[in-house]
Design a protein around this motif. Structure first.
Motif, PDB file in Angstrom:
ATOM      1  N   PRO A  94       1.232  -1.050   0.221  1.00 38.28           N
ATOM      2  CA  PRO A  94       0.244   0.106   0.253  1.00 38.28           C
ATOM      3  C   PRO A  94       0.847   0.910  -0.097  1.00 38.28           C
ATOM      4  CG  PRO A  94      -0.503  -1.345   1.365  1.00 38.28           C
ATOM      5  CD  PRO A  94       0.315  -2.193   1.438  1.00 38.28           C
ATOM      6  N   ILE A  95       0.568   2.200  -0.953  1.00 43.94           N
ATOM      7  CA  ILE A  95       1.482   3.716  -0.759  1.00 43.94           C
ATOM      8  C   ILE A  95       1.025   3.951   0.174  1.00 43.94           C
ATOM      9  CG2 ILE A  95      -0.788   4.959  -1.225  1.00 43.94           C
ATOM     10  CD1 ILE A  95       1.679   6.061  -3.259  1.00 43.94           C
ATOM     11  N   SER A  96       1.863   4.396   1.521  1.00 49.06           N
ATOM     12  CA  SER A  96       2.258   5.973   2.268  1.00 49.06           C
ATOM     13  C   SER A  96       2.111   6.899   1.843  1.00 49.06           C
ATOM     14  CB  SER A  96       3.504   6.003   2.475  1.00 49.06           C
ATOM     15  OG  SER A  96       4.608   6.581   2.012  1.00 49.06           O
ATOM     16  N   ALA A  97       1.378   7.763   2.757  1.00 51.02           N
ATOM     17  CA  ALA A  97       0.488   9.262   3.143  1.00 51.02           C
ATOM     18  C   ALA A  97       2.234  10.032   2.074  1.00 51.02           C
ATOM     19  CB  ALA A  97       0.133   9.739   4.178  1.00 51.02           C
ATOM     20  N   ALA A  98       2.992   9.530   2.526  1.00 53.94           N
ATOM     21  CA  ALA A  98       3.699  10.562   2.071  1.00 53.94           C
ATOM     22  C   ALA A  98       4.335  10.136   0.588  1.00 53.94           C
ATOM     23  CB  ALA A  98       5.786  10.440   3.063  1.00 53.94           C
ATOM     24  N   GLU A  99       4.124   9.346   0.096  1.00 58.64           N
ATOM     25  CA  GLU A  99       3.771   9.375  -1.053  1.00 58.64           C
ATOM     26  C   GLU A  99       2.800   9.087  -1.697  1.00 58.64           C
ATOM     27  OE1 GLU A  99       6.150   6.671  -4.472  1.00 58.64           O
ATOM     28  OE2 GLU A  99       7.067   7.155  -2.898  1.00 58.64           O
ATOM     29  N   LYS A 100       1.602   9.498  -1.937  1.00 62.38           N
ATOM     30  CA  LYS A 100       0.928   9.738  -2.433  1.00 62.38           C
ATOM     31  C   LYS A 100       0.902  11.591  -2.438  1.00 62.38           C
ATOM     32  CE  LYS A 100      -3.810   8.992  -2.804  1.00 62.38           C
ATOM     33  NZ  LYS A 100      -5.452   8.767  -1.863  1.00 62.38           N
ATOM     34  N   GLN A 101       1.501  12.081  -1.767  1.00 64.45           N
ATOM     35  CA  GLN A 101       1.399  13.947  -1.645  1.00 64.45           C
ATOM     36  C   GLN A 101       2.328  13.270  -2.493  1.00 64.45           C
ATOM     37  OE1 GLN A 101       0.761  15.893   1.511  1.00 64.45           O
ATOM     38  NE2 GLN A 101      -1.387  14.407   2.255  1.00 64.45           N
ATOM     39  N   GLU A 102       3.897  13.402  -2.167  1.00 66.63           N
ATOM     40  CA  GLU A 102       5.231  13.237  -2.920  1.00 66.63           C
ATOM     41  C   GLU A 102       4.875  13.427  -4.544  1.00 66.63           C
ATOM     42  OE1 GLU A 102       8.675  11.946  -1.265  1.00 66.63           O
ATOM     43  OE2 GLU A 102       8.632  13.705  -0.212  1.00 66.63           O
ATOM     44  N   VAL A 103       4.251  12.147  -4.718  1.00 67.91           N
ATOM     45  CA  VAL A 103       3.675  11.954  -6.164  1.00 67.91           C
ATOM     46  C   VAL A 103       2.948  13.194  -6.643  1.00 67.91           C
ATOM     47  CG1 VAL A 103       1.739  10.184  -8.030  1.00 67.91           C
ATOM     48  CG2 VAL A 103       4.026   9.517  -5.891  1.00 67.91           C
ATOM     49  N   GLU A 104       1.696  13.605  -6.028  1.00 67.84           N
ATOM     50  CA  GLU A 104       0.665  14.428  -6.284  1.00 67.84           C
ATOM     51  C   GLU A 104       1.465  16.600  -5.983  1.00 67.84           C
ATOM     52  OE1 GLU A 104      -1.868  14.820  -3.563  1.00 67.84           O
ATOM     53  OE2 GLU A 104      -3.216  13.005  -4.052  1.00 67.84           O
ATOM     54  N   ILE A 105       2.773  16.352  -5.643  1.00 69.89           N
ATOM     55  CA  ILE A 105       3.191  17.890  -5.511  1.00 69.89           C
ATOM     56  C   ILE A 105       4.613  17.464  -7.483  1.00 69.89           C
ATOM     57  CG2 ILE A 105       2.471  19.155  -3.681  1.00 69.89           C
ATOM     58  CD1 ILE A 105       6.159  17.774  -4.120  1.00 69.89           C
ATOM     59  N   GLY A 106       5.098  16.171  -6.670  1.00 64.25           N
ATOM     60  CA  GLY A 106       6.140  15.859  -7.512  1.00 64.25           C
ATOM     61  C   GLY A 106       6.574  15.906  -9.098  1.00 64.25           C
ATOM     62  N   PHE A 107       5.059  16.141  -9.655  1.00 63.83           N
ATOM     63  CA  PHE A 107       4.430  15.212 -11.602  1.00 63.83           C
ATOM     64  C   PHE A 107       3.652  17.053 -12.271  1.00 63.83           C
ATOM     65  CE2 PHE A 107       5.714  12.082 -10.443  1.00 63.83           C
ATOM     66  CZ  PHE A 107       6.412  11.079 -11.179  1.00 63.83           C
ATOM     67  N   ASP A 108       4.773  18.135 -13.049  1.00 64.85           N
ATOM     68  CA  ASP A 108       3.988  19.101 -13.344  1.00 64.85           C
ATOM     69  C   ASP A 108       3.046  18.385 -14.217  1.00 64.85           C
ATOM     70  OD1 ASP A 108       5.162  18.873 -15.791  1.00 64.85           O
ATOM     71  OD2 ASP A 108       6.825  20.082 -14.427  1.00 64.85           O
ATOM     72  N   ASP A 109       2.375  20.046 -14.892  1.00 61.11           N
ATOM     73  CA  ASP A 109       0.927  19.616 -15.424  1.00 61.11           C
ATOM     74  C   ASP A 109       1.482  19.049 -17.080  1.00 61.11           C
ATOM     75  OD1 ASP A 109      -0.641  20.341 -13.714  1.00 61.11           O
ATOM     76  OD2 ASP A 109      -1.208  22.869 -14.594  1.00 61.11           O
ATOM     77  N   ASP A 110       2.635  19.978 -17.415  1.00 53.90           N
ATOM     78  CA  ASP A 110       3.265  18.792 -17.977  1.00 53.90           C
ATOM     79  C   ASP A 110       3.174  17.640 -19.147  1.00 53.90           C
ATOM     80  OD1 ASP A 110       3.704  21.614 -19.640  1.00 53.90           O
ATOM     81  OD2 ASP A 110       6.151  22.474 -19.068  1.00 53.90           O
ATOM     82  N   TRP A 111       3.761  17.127 -17.392  1.00 48.47           N
ATOM     83  CA  TRP A 111       3.801  15.799 -17.930  1.00 48.47           C
ATOM     84  C   TRP A 111       2.455  14.516 -17.411  1.00 48.47           C
ATOM     85  CZ3 TRP A 111       8.167  13.600 -19.691  1.00 48.47           C
ATOM     86  CH2 TRP A 111       9.106  14.389 -19.236  1.00 48.47           C
ATOM     87  N   MET A 112       1.711  15.644 -16.876  1.00 48.50           N
ATOM     88  CA  MET A 112       0.341  15.382 -16.869  1.00 48.50           C
ATOM     89  C   MET A 112      -0.262  15.087 -18.371  1.00 48.50           C
ATOM     90  SD  MET A 112       0.116  14.002 -14.004  1.00 48.50           S
ATOM     91  CE  MET A 112       0.878  14.003 -12.283  1.00 48.50           C
ATOM     92  N   ASP A 113       0.091  16.188 -19.308  1.00 50.99           N
ATOM     93  CA  ASP A 113      -0.371  16.924 -20.260  1.00 50.99           C
ATOM     94  C   ASP A 113      -0.285  15.805 -21.225  1.00 50.99           C
ATOM     95  OD1 ASP A 113      -2.160  18.575 -19.294  1.00 50.99           O
ATOM     96  OD2 ASP A 113      -0.783  20.439 -19.621  1.00 50.99           O
ATOM     97  N   ALA A 114       0.967  15.308 -20.995  1.00 54.40           N
ATOM     98  CA  ALA A 114       1.682  14.095 -22.520  1.00 54.40           C
ATOM     99  C   ALA A 114       0.952  12.759 -21.864  1.00 54.40           C
ATOM    100  CB  ALA A 114       3.366  14.128 -21.890  1.00 54.40           C
ATOM    101  N   ASN A 123      -3.083   3.252  -4.931  1.00 56.60           N
ATOM    102  CA  ASN A 123      -3.341   2.854  -4.313  1.00 56.60           C
ATOM    103  C   ASN A 123      -2.097   1.807  -3.547  1.00 56.60           C
ATOM    104  OD1 ASN A 123      -5.600   4.359  -3.416  1.00 56.60           O
ATOM    105  ND2 ASN A 123      -6.388   2.778  -5.150  1.00 56.60           N
ATOM    106  N   VAL A 124      -1.191   1.600  -4.134  1.00 60.65           N
ATOM    107  CA  VAL A 124       0.003   0.766  -4.000  1.00 60.65           C
ATOM    108  C   VAL A 124       1.700   1.753  -4.659  1.00 60.65           C
ATOM    109  CG1 VAL A 124      -1.000  -0.921  -4.086  1.00 60.65           C
ATOM    110  CG2 VAL A 124       0.283  -0.486  -6.320  1.00 60.65           C
ATOM    111  N   GLU A 125       2.678   0.884  -4.020  1.00 58.73           N
ATOM    112  CA  GLU A 125       3.651   1.780  -4.466  1.00 58.73           C
ATOM    113  C   GLU A 125       4.383   1.019  -5.798  1.00 58.73           C
ATOM    114  OE1 GLU A 125       5.118   3.553  -3.312  1.00 58.73           O
ATOM    115  OE2 GLU A 125       5.496   3.635  -0.831  1.00 58.73           O
TER     116      GLU A 125
END
Length: 199
Positions: A94-114, A123-125
């Motif tokens: 299961p993904i940790s709370a730290a992992e989940k939030q770091e992922v959310e702030i770690g990737f910018d919109d350019d990568w999401m758009d791609a 939900n998982v590591e």
């Protein structure tokens, strides 16, 4: 004599390429948070002691929501995922709370758009390894830049970090480097009482 130079991207590939607990190249690293703290600890504790003759351009770290964080490292990881040099695979962890939030702030919109969509894995590591093409690239262009002693120290370091849980790793990083935990949302969970009093 000019020092050999290794970029932050090539160091990331080196870290994924080298063996660790088992004597086999390309040993997986589980989770972006563990990978982030591994690169951070390499800079703080390993680089000057064993790699002083190589100019390794490591990413910058700052104190963030879950301790030391590097947007540059996340960008490097995103780049290699997008070109297929790094593979990610779901684990049953299961993904940790730290992992989940770091992922959310770690990737910018350019990568999401791609089309780099993290929601499907929230939900998982994830387990990170190099593609066969990347393994070939490291063998031919990077690995020979390290001395035998440096290769052994990098393997030992990776083995030590891979062998411990994320909780143990975060506790160590927070208490050894409290300045990087000052903005953490989970500092109370990991900081020892005496570390808090002396911070």
């Amino acid at each position: 004599m000019k020092k050999k130079e290794i970029s932050s991207k090539d160091f990331l590939l080196s870290l994924l390429y080298c063996s660790g607990r088992v004597d086999s190249e390309n040993e997986p690293i589980i989770g972006r948070t563990k990978l982030t703290k591994m690169v951070f600890l390499f800079e703080k504790e390993i680089q000057q002691q064993f790699f002083s003759d190589i100019e390794i351009k490591l990413p910058d770290f700052s104190a963030y929501n879950f301790g030391p964080f590097s947007k540059e490292l996340f960008d490097d990881l995103s780049f290699f995922l997008s070109i297929g040099f790094i593979h990610e695979k779901e684990t049953l962890i299961p993904i940790s709370a730290a992992e989940k939030q770091e992922v959310e702030i770690g990737f910018d919109d350019d990568w999401m758009d791609a089309g780099f969509d993290e929601s499907e894995h929230e939900n998982v590591e994830m387990e990170y390894t190099l593609s066969p093409q990347a393994v070939k690239y490291v063998k031919e262009n990077i690995w020979s830049e390290y001395s035998d002693n440096q290769k052994q120290n990098l393997k030992k370091f990776k083995a030590q970090i891979n062998a411990i849980s994320l909780d143990v790793l975060l506790r160590y990083v927070y208490n050894r480097y409290p300045d990087y935990a000052k903005n953490s949302l989970i500092a109370n969970k990991y900081l020892n009482k005496d570390t808090v009093e002396h911070a």
